[in-house]
Structure formats: structure tokens, C-alpha cells
Design an enzyme around this catalytic site. Structure first.
Site, short mmCIF file in Angstrom:
data_model
loop_
_atom_site.label_atom_id
_atom_site.label_comp_id
_atom_site.label_asym_id
_atom_site.label_seq_id
_atom_site.Cartn_x
_atom_site.Cartn_y
_atom_site.Cartn_z
N TYR A 171 -13.14 -31.00 0.83
CA TYR A 171 -13.23 -31.73 2.09
C TYR A 171 -13.29 -30.78 3.27
O TYR A 171 -13.01 -29.58 3.15
CB TYR A 171 -12.07 -32.71 2.24
CG TYR A 171 -10.75 -32.10 2.66
CD1 TYR A 171 -10.29 -32.22 3.97
CD2 TYR A 171 -9.96 -31.40 1.75
CE1 TYR A 171 -9.08 -31.66 4.36
CE2 TYR A 171 -8.76 -30.84 2.13
CZ TYR A 171 -8.32 -30.98 3.43
OH TYR A 171 -7.12 -30.42 3.82
N ARG A 176 -18.05 -23.11 5.22
CA ARG A 176 -16.90 -23.16 4.31
C ARG A 176 -17.07 -24.26 3.27
O ARG A 176 -16.67 -24.09 2.10
CB ARG A 176 -15.61 -23.37 5.09
CG ARG A 176 -14.36 -23.28 4.19
CD ARG A 176 -13.08 -23.31 4.97
NE ARG A 176 -12.90 -24.56 5.71
CZ ARG A 176 -11.87 -24.80 6.53
NH1 ARG A 176 -10.95 -23.88 6.72
NH2 ARG A 176 -11.78 -25.96 7.16
N ARG A 185 -13.85 -41.23 -18.16
CA ARG A 185 -12.90 -40.17 -17.84
C ARG A 185 -12.97 -39.09 -18.91
O ARG A 185 -12.85 -39.37 -20.10
CB ARG A 185 -11.48 -40.73 -17.77
CG ARG A 185 -10.43 -39.72 -17.34
CD ARG A 185 -9.04 -40.36 -17.32
NE ARG A 185 -8.03 -39.44 -16.79
CZ ARG A 185 -7.40 -38.50 -17.49
NH1 ARG A 185 -7.70 -38.34 -18.78
NH2 ARG A 185 -6.49 -37.73 -16.93
N LYS A 227 -11.02 -25.44 -0.27
CA LYS A 227 -10.45 -26.57 0.45
C LYS A 227 -10.62 -27.84 -0.38
O LYS A 227 -11.51 -28.67 -0.14
CB LYS A 227 -11.10 -26.72 1.83
CG LYS A 227 -10.31 -27.61 2.79
CD LYS A 227 -10.88 -27.52 4.19
CE LYS A 227 -10.16 -28.45 5.16
NZ LYS A 227 -8.78 -27.99 5.47
N GLU A 263 1.29 -20.00 4.47
CA GLU A 263 0.73 -20.80 5.57
C GLU A 263 1.52 -22.07 5.71
O GLU A 263 2.45 -22.33 4.95
CB GLU A 263 -0.74 -21.11 5.30
CG GLU A 263 -1.01 -21.82 3.99
CD GLU A 263 -2.49 -21.86 3.62
OE1 GLU A 263 -3.33 -21.69 4.51
OE2 GLU A 263 -2.79 -22.08 2.43
N LEU A 277 -5.83 -20.75 2.94
CA LEU A 277 -7.11 -21.31 3.34
C LEU A 277 -7.73 -20.42 4.41
O LEU A 277 -7.04 -19.96 5.32
CB LEU A 277 -6.93 -22.72 3.89
CG LEU A 277 -8.22 -23.42 4.32
CD1 LEU A 277 -9.09 -23.73 3.10
CD2 LEU A 277 -7.91 -24.69 5.08
#
Length: 285
Positions: free
Chosen positions: A32, A51, A100, A149, A181, A205
């Protein structure tokens, strides 16, 4: 009612549905990005697009949308939802293979792409920027590839709740005695007029706001050192602050109940916030 974007269509939010077999739902197999909007214009779009591509590549996931088309979607959502200040959230998953299975599906499985807006009037005028935020420290228990991310945000969510339970605003995660972070932001301290923040690697990140703020700091002849710093260093620093797409530059005034510096927002964080907002507004598209 908001208009959202789902797999090439603009839909009312209550008509936008994703399969129960989508791998984003079953495996958190997705990435995301979040971009800020100020004055109806998008901040740091190019950095977020780059990114996004990197995150997808690291997971071997196909990008279902060209950069120019992605920008057009961002702009249309801003227009359709009358966003002046706020956020645009983008998520791409590996899609719905129809069942799945831990193994990745075949390459012809279409990725799922979702974008939606969140209106945040006065986003750049947060009262917290003047008072500072209070944080706690917690053990960093995330997986090792924090540079990607991904949508697997359960532990950061737990960290937010730990902070809330302690009457604080956020948490800084600590690994081997060193701060990695925040739960949704990059972490910094200031000591003897030097800005110190952890170096890039798999442990954190690669923040888009981080990159811009450090560039602006260097242009302003501020001293910057990219290295790991300890929790004790943070508690004994002159200042501390965080950066993210939604908070920009936000001062930290307390860690684990101990005041940082004077216990009030410092001049370095305030100056960086001013520079970032000024320059980002100029470059917004």
C-alpha cells in the site's frame, strides 16, 4: 458517500466489494501507499509511485496500473470527493485466485487495486505540532522486511493500542537496544544540533517524507547523521520528532514518561516542519 476506485471502476463505497478469496484478505499479500492532499493538490506523488513499484517488485507482484493512469485516478478521487486536505490510500494485492493456497497463484491472476480518500480538514494545522506528542517504547516484533510497505500492520496496530493504553500518542519500536521506527512513522533525535535517524536497510520503511525532510535539512546546512541510535540516547536528546505522510514533521516531547530536552517542541523540528510544508506545497501536483 465516497467514491472509491476498484479494479478500473469508480464506485460508491457501498458497492465496492472484494472477494473473500483475495490474497490481501487471506494472507496480507499486498502492498500500500498513502499520499497527502493539501489545498486539493497531491504531495510527493513521484516518490510514492517509485516506492510502490519497489514494494511490488520485492514481492514478485505485477503492477496493474501505469504511473500516469495512477496519477489520473488520484486526481479524479480528489475531484469526485471534493478533497481539499486529506489522504489517498492505495492498496494492491496479489488478487483472487479462486481458492486459498499458500503458493502464489499463476501470473494470469489479476491483482486487486483499491484507492479511497479520507478527508482531513486542516491536516497541516494539527494542534499536536505545537504541543508535541508523547510516546512509549516497545519491543519490535515485526517481520524482517520492513522496507516493503505491506498491508500486514497488525503489530503496529498493537503498538498504537499499547501507547493509547499508557495514555500516550504513539510507540517507538526497539530492537537490540536501538530504535527502529515508530508504528507508522520514521524516528529522529537531535543532539548538539545534529539530526540523527536510523540508516536505510531492511529494518525500517524507506519513508518518502523521511527522504524529503533529510534533503531539505541538508539544503538548509543542518547536520544529518544516518545511524542507529539507542533508546537511552533518545531520552537524553535535545529534541526528538517523527515524520510520515500524514503527520509531516511532528515533535516528540516525552518518551516512557521522561521529558525529551525541555519537554516542549524544539526549534529544529519546528523549522523542518515549516520547510517541508512550504516546499511540498510548492511542488504539489
Amino acid at each position: 458517500m465516497r467514491t472509491v476506485y476498484l479494479n478500473g471502476k469508480y464506485l460508491p463505497e457501498n458497492e465496492a466489494n472484494v472477494s473473500v478469496f483475495d490474497r490481501g484478505f487471506l494472507f496480507a499479500d499486498g502492498v500500500y501507499e498513502v499520499t497527502s492532499v493539501l489545498g486539493g493538490k497531491i504531495l510527493d506523488f513521484d516518490g510514492h509511485a517509485v516506492r510502490l513499484e519497489r514494494s511490488l517488485n520485492e514481492l514478485g507482484m505485477r503492477n496493474p496500473i501505469e504511473k500516469a493512469d495512477l496519477l489520473a485516478v488520484h486526481r479524479e478521487l480528489v475531484r469526485a470527493n471534493d478533497i481539499s486536505d486529506g489522504m489517498i490510500y492505495l492498496q494492491i494485492t496479489r488478487g483472487n485466485p479462486g481458492d486459498r493456497d499458500f503458493a502464489y497463484p499463476s501470473d494470469d491472476t489479476e491483482p486487486t487495486i483499491v484507492l479511497f480518500t479520507q478527508s482531513k480538514p486542516g491536516l497541516a494545522d494539527s494542534p499536536a505540532a505545537k504541543t508535541g506528542i508523547k510516546i512509549i517504547s516497545i519491543e519490535d516484533q515485526r517481520w524482517g522486511r520492513r522496507d516493503i510497505k505491506t498491508v500486514q500492520l497488525l503489530y503496529p496496530s498493537m503498538g498504537k493500542m499499547m501507547a493509547k493504553g499508557a495514555g500516550c500518542d504513539d510507540a517507538w519500536m526497539v530492537e537490540d537496544g536501538h530504535v527502529t521506527e515508530g508504528t507508522s512513522n520514521n524516528a529522529y533525535i537531535v543532539k548538539d544540533d545534529k539530526i540523527i535517524t536510523r540508516h536505510l536497510g531492511n529494518e525500517i520503511l524507506h519513508g518518502i517524507t523521511r527522504k524529503a525532510v533529510l534533503a531539505f535539512a541538508r539544503e538548509a546546512q543542518m547536520k544529518v547523521e544516518e545511524r542507529a541510535f539507542t533508546l537511552e540516547e533518545a531520552k537524553n536528546a535535545d529534541e526528538a520528532f517523527i515524520t510520515s505522510a500524514s503527520t509531516f514533521v511532528m515533535p516528540v516531547v516525552e518518551i516512557d514518561g521522561e521529558a525529551v530536552g525541555t519537554g516542549t517542541p524544539g526549534t529544529v523540528a519546528a523549522r523542518l516542519r515549516e520547510i517541508y510544508l512550504t516546499e511540498s506545497r510548492k511542488a504539489a501536483i
